[in-house]
Design a protein around this motif. Structure first.
Motif, short mmCIF file in Angstrom:
data_model
loop_
_atom_site.label_atom_id
_atom_site.label_comp_id
_atom_site.label_asym_id
_atom_site.label_seq_id
_atom_site.Cartn_x
_atom_site.Cartn_y
_atom_site.Cartn_z
N VAL A 1 26.48 9.77 48.19
CA VAL A 1 27.72 10.47 47.87
C VAL A 1 27.44 11.64 46.93
O VAL A 1 26.66 11.52 45.98
CB VAL A 1 28.75 9.50 47.25
CG1 VAL A 1 28.18 8.80 46.04
CG2 VAL A 1 30.04 10.20 46.87
N LEU B 1 28.63 11.01 52.27
CA LEU B 1 29.93 11.52 51.84
C LEU B 1 29.72 12.82 51.07
O LEU B 1 29.36 12.80 49.89
CB LEU B 1 30.65 10.49 50.96
CG LEU B 1 30.80 9.07 51.50
CD1 LEU B 1 31.42 8.17 50.44
CD2 LEU B 1 31.63 9.06 52.77
N ASN C 1 31.98 15.18 50.17
CA ASN C 1 33.06 15.38 49.19
C ASN C 1 33.37 16.84 48.88
O ASN C 1 33.84 17.17 47.79
CB ASN C 1 32.76 14.63 47.89
CG ASN C 1 32.78 13.13 48.07
OD1 ASN C 1 33.32 12.63 49.06
ND2 ASN C 1 32.21 12.40 47.14
N VAL D 1 30.65 11.19 57.07
CA VAL D 1 32.10 11.11 56.94
C VAL D 1 32.54 12.41 56.26
O VAL D 1 32.16 12.67 55.12
CB VAL D 1 32.53 9.89 56.10
CG1 VAL D 1 34.05 9.88 55.93
CG2 VAL D 1 32.06 8.61 56.77
N THR E 1 34.30 13.95 54.18
CA THR E 1 35.18 13.98 53.00
C THR E 1 35.18 15.37 52.39
O THR E 1 34.15 16.02 52.26
CB THR E 1 34.70 12.95 51.97
OG1 THR E 1 33.29 13.10 51.76
CG2 THR E 1 34.98 11.54 52.44
N GLY F 1 36.11 10.62 48.62
CA GLY F 1 34.88 9.83 48.59
C GLY F 1 35.07 8.51 47.86
O GLY F 1 34.54 7.48 48.27
N ALA G 1 36.88 6.19 50.19
CA ALA G 1 35.98 5.69 51.23
C ALA G 1 35.04 4.63 50.68
O ALA G 1 34.80 3.59 51.32
CB ALA G 1 35.20 6.84 51.83
N HIS H 1 34.09 0.32 51.53
CA HIS H 1 32.77 0.12 52.13
C HIS H 1 32.37 -1.36 52.05
O HIS H 1 32.43 -1.97 50.99
CB HIS H 1 31.75 0.98 51.40
CG HIS H 1 30.32 0.62 51.66
ND1 HIS H 1 29.78 0.62 52.93
CD2 HIS H 1 29.32 0.25 50.81
CE1 HIS H 1 28.50 0.27 52.85
NE2 HIS H 1 28.21 0.03 51.58
N THR I 1 36.15 6.28 57.00
CA THR I 1 36.75 7.53 57.46
C THR I 1 38.27 7.46 57.38
O THR I 1 38.93 8.43 56.96
CB THR I 1 36.31 7.83 58.90
OG1 THR I 1 34.88 7.90 58.96
CG2 THR I 1 36.89 9.14 59.39
N ALA J 1 39.39 7.74 53.72
CA ALA J 1 39.28 9.11 53.24
C ALA J 1 40.39 9.98 53.84
O ALA J 1 41.01 10.79 53.14
CB ALA J 1 37.91 9.69 53.58
#
Length: 576
Positions: free
Chosen positions: A363, A410, A412, A437, A439, A445, A448, A452, A466, A469
Motif C-alpha cells: 500500500v 493499493l 491510493n 486495486v 484506489t 486504501g 480496502a 482484507h 475493490t 474501496a
C-alpha cells in the motif's frame, strides 16, 4: 517530428528525459550484463533506468501543474524538477552518480539553455559528480563525464555542435575505459555506468538535432567500433558466453581473461568486500553531511553522497549496515532506507530469504502515521512524501519485500495508476501474482485493507477489497497556491479548497469551516462511517469538533480518526 530547439528550454528538457528513458529502457539489459564494477551485481542498467524514470516523472509533474495552457513552464522549474526527481529516486551507485550529474547540469541550465550555458553545465556536472564520490576511480562514468565536458569546450555558438561534441567525447572515453580499469579489461567490457551516460547524452543529441546518433562507444582513434566480440569456452559474470556480445569492444582492442580470472579475483579493483549496500535519503545541514562523509568512509567503500539544500542521497557499501544508518540518524533525518545484502558466490548477488508467504498487501501511503497503521495491519508500505511520488521501481521493490506469491497493490492515488500498473507488470514477469486495486485516495486504501482476509481465495479477496474501496467517497483539504479557476469558482492564494472525489467542491477561508461544509455535502448522499486523517500540524481539537459536528447533524454515523503524520493535505476525509 517535433520542432528542433534553439536552446534547452522546458519543452526540450521534457523531451530529453523522455528519450533518455526510452534509450535506457532499450539498453538496460545489455548494461546490466556488463556491470562488473564496483560490484558485479548486474543491476547498473536497471538502476540508471529507475533513476531517470523518477527524474522524468518529476518533469511531467511540473507540466501537469502548469495551468496556463498557452506557455510552457519556466526552464528553471523543469531542470530543477529533473534534478530533484533523480535525487529522490536514485538507485545504486550508478544512479546516485547520475543524479549528481543532472543536479550539476540543472544548476547552470536554470540560468539559460544556450550553447555557452550547456558547456558550463557539462563541466559543472562532471565536477559535481567527482566531488560526490569519496574515492574517484578513472575508467568509470566519472571519466566519461569529464571527457564529454572537455570535448564540448570551445567557442562555437551552435547548440547542436556542442551536444554532438559532448556525445562523441563520451563515446571515445567509454571505449578507453577497459584500458584504465583492469577489472573491465579482464572481463572484456566497457564501464556499465559510462555506457548508461552515453545513452543519456545520445538522447540529448536526438532532442537537439532530431536524429538518433550511432549507439555504443567509439574506438580511441575516433572511428566507429567494429563488430562486437564474444568470448568462447567459458563464462563472464555467470552468463553463458558465446552469446553475450560486448558492444564496442573488438578483437585486439582488449585483453580478455581466461575463465576464472574474472573481476572478483582482484579485490584491488573493487567487487570484493562489503556485505551490505545501504541507501537512504537524508535531511541534514551541510556541516553535518561533511562529518557523515568522514564517518561512512571509515565504515566502508563505494561511498557517494549527493544533493544539497538540506536534502541528500547517501549510498555506501558496508559490513555494518546498522552503523551506516546510525550515522545518518546522527547527521539528520534519514528515510527511504534500503539495505541490500550481498552474498558473493562466483560473482553472483545472492539474496537468501525464507519461504514466501501466500499473500500480501502493498500500500502507498501519504505519511508516516498511516504507514504505521498499515504496517500493524500486516501490509508492506511505500511512503509518498509531498512532491516525491514513488517510481515504479520503488513499488516493485516493495512487492519483492512483501515476499509473497500473491500481492494486492493499493496505489491510493489516481496519478499513480500508470506507475502502479508498470510495477505490477514487472512483478508478474518475476512470477508474482499481482492484482492492482485502483484506489484513488488513502482512505479508500484503508477501507480496502480493513476487509482484507488472506485466508480466502485470491479473487474473492480482491473483489471484496475493490468493493470496499469503491464504496468509499474521498475528500481532502488543500491550500490554494495561486489564483485559479475551479469547479467551485475562482479561488485566491491562501484559500482552503475542499476537493471531493478529486474535484474542487468548496472554497473556504479556514480549515474547520471548509471541513464541515465538505462533510455535510458528502453525508447528504448517506453514509455509515466517516474516516478523518489529520496532517502533522493539525490539532486534535479539530478532530473533536468534526466528530461532534457529525454526531449532531448525522445520526447513526460513526467517526474514526487517524494521525497521518507529514502529508501533503492537512485533512483527508473518507465516507463509507
Amino acid at each position: 517530428m517535433p520542432q528542433l530547439p534553439d536552446d534547452l528550454d522546458a519543452v526540450a528538457v521534457r523531451r530529453w528525459c523522455s528519450l533518455a528513458l526510452e534509450a535506457l529502457g532499450r539498453e538496460r539489459a545489455e548494461i546490466d550484463a556488463i556491470n562488473v564494477y564496483p560490484i558485479a551485481d548486474g543491476d547498473t542498467g536497471t538502476n540508471l533506468y529507475l533513476t531517470l524514470e523518477s527524474a522524468a516523472a518529476a518533469v511531467e509533474a511540473v507540466f501537469a501543474a502548469h495551468e496556463t495552457g498557452t506557455t510552457a513552464p519556466a526552464t528553471a522549474d523543469a531542470v530543477r524538477a529533473m534534478a530533484h526527481g533523480a535525487l529522490i529516486g536514485a538507485r545504486g551507485n550508478s544512479g546516485t552518480i547520475l543524479a549528481q550529474l543532472l543536479r550539476g547540469m540543472a544548476g547552470v541550465l536554470a540560468d539559460g539553455g544556450d550553447a555557452a550555458h550547456l558547456r558550463l553545465a557539462l563541466t559543472s556536472a562532471a565536477d559535481a559528480a567527482r566531488q560526490a564520490v569519496a574515492h574517484p576511480v578513472e575508467g568509470t562514468v566519472l571519466t566519461v563525464a569529464a571527457e564529454a565536458a572537455q570535448a564540448a569546450r570551445g567557442e562555437d555558438p551552435d547548440l547542436r555542435t556542442v551536444v554532438t561534441a559532448a556525445y562523441e567525447g563520451a563515446r571515445a572515453a567509454l571505449a578507453r575505459t577497459p584500458e584504465q580499469l583492469a577489472v573491465l579489461g579482464r572481463a572484456g567490457v566497457v564501464d556499465a555506468g559510462g555506457r548508461g551516460l552515453v545513452a543519456v547524452l545520445g538522447a540529448l543529441v536526438e532532442t537537439v538535432t532530431g536524429q538518433a546518433p550511432a549507439r555504443g562507444p567509439r574506438t580511441a582513434s575516433g572511428n566507429a567500433a567494429k563488430a562486437p566480440v564474444t568470448v568462447d569456452g567459458g563464462s563472464v559474470l555467470g552468463l553463458p558466453v558465446g552469446g553475450t556480445p560486448v558492444e564496442g569492444v573488438t578483437e585486439g582492442d582488449l585483453p580478455v581473461g581466461a575463465p576464472g580470472q574474472g573481476p572478483l579475483d582482484c579485490p584491488e579493483d573493487g567487487g570484493a568486500g562489503q556485505a551490505f549496500e545501504v541507501i537512504y535519503l537524508l535531511e541534514a545541514r551541510d556541516e553535518q553531511v561533511a562529518r557523515l562523509r568522514t564517518r561512512l568512509d571509515a565504515l566502508g567503500d563505494s561511498l557517494v553522497v549527493v544533493g544539497g539544500d538540506g536534502l541528500w542521497h547517501v549510498h555506501v557499501h558496508v559490513d555494518d549496515a546498522g552503523a551506516a544508518v546510525e550515522a545518518g540518524v546522527e547527521a539528520g533525518r534519514p528515510y527511504r532506507i534500503r539495505i541490500t545484502h550481498f552474498a558473493t558466490e562466483s560473482g553472483h548477488d545472492v539474496r537468501v530469504q525464507a519461504e514466501p508467504a501466500q499473500r500480501a498487501v502493498v500500500v502507498v501511503v501519504p505519511g508516516d502515521g498511516l504507514a504505521g497503521l498499515c504496517t500493524e495491519a500486516g501490509a508492506t508500505t511505500v511512503i509518498a512524501r509531498p512532491g516525491e511520488p514513488p517510481a515504479s521501481g520503488e513499488l516493485v521493490d516493495a512487492i519483492r519485500r512483501a515476499h509473497a506469491r500473491e500481492v494486492v497493490l493499493l496505489p491510493n492515488d489516481a496519478a499513480l495508476r500508470h506507475t502502479a500498473a508498470a510495477a505490477a507488470e514487472q512483478a508478474r514477469t518475476e512470477g508474482v501474482r499481482v492484482a492492482l486495486v485502483p484506489t484513488r485516495a488513502a482512505v479508500q486504501g484503508i477501507a480496502a485493507l480493513a476487509v482484507h482476509e488472506p485466508d480466502r481465495g485470491f479473487d474473492e479477496d480482491v473483489v471484496a477489497m475493490t468493493a470496499a474501496a469503491g464504496a468509499t467517497r474521498y475528500a481532502e483539504l488543500a491550500v490554494a497556491e495561486r489564483q485559479s479557476w475551479t469547479m467551485a469558482g475562482i479561488c485566491q492564494a491562501g484559500d482552503i479548497l475542499g476537493l471531493i472525489d478529486g474535484d474542487v467542491a468548496v472554497i473556504g477561508a479556514d480549515v474547520p469551516g471548509t471541513a464541515r461544509t465538505v462533510l455535510d455535502r458528502m453525508l447528504a448522499a448517506g453514509g455509515e462511517l466517516v474516516t478523518l486523517v489529520l496532517g502533522e500540524d493539525v490539532p486534535d481539537s479539530l478532530a473533536e469538533a468534526l466528530e461532534e459536528h457529525v454526531r449532531e447533524g448525522h445520526l447513526a454515523v460513526d467517526t474514526v480518526v487517524y494521525r497521518g503524520g507529514h502529508q501533503r493535505a492537512p485533512l483527508l476525509i473518507g465516507v463509507e
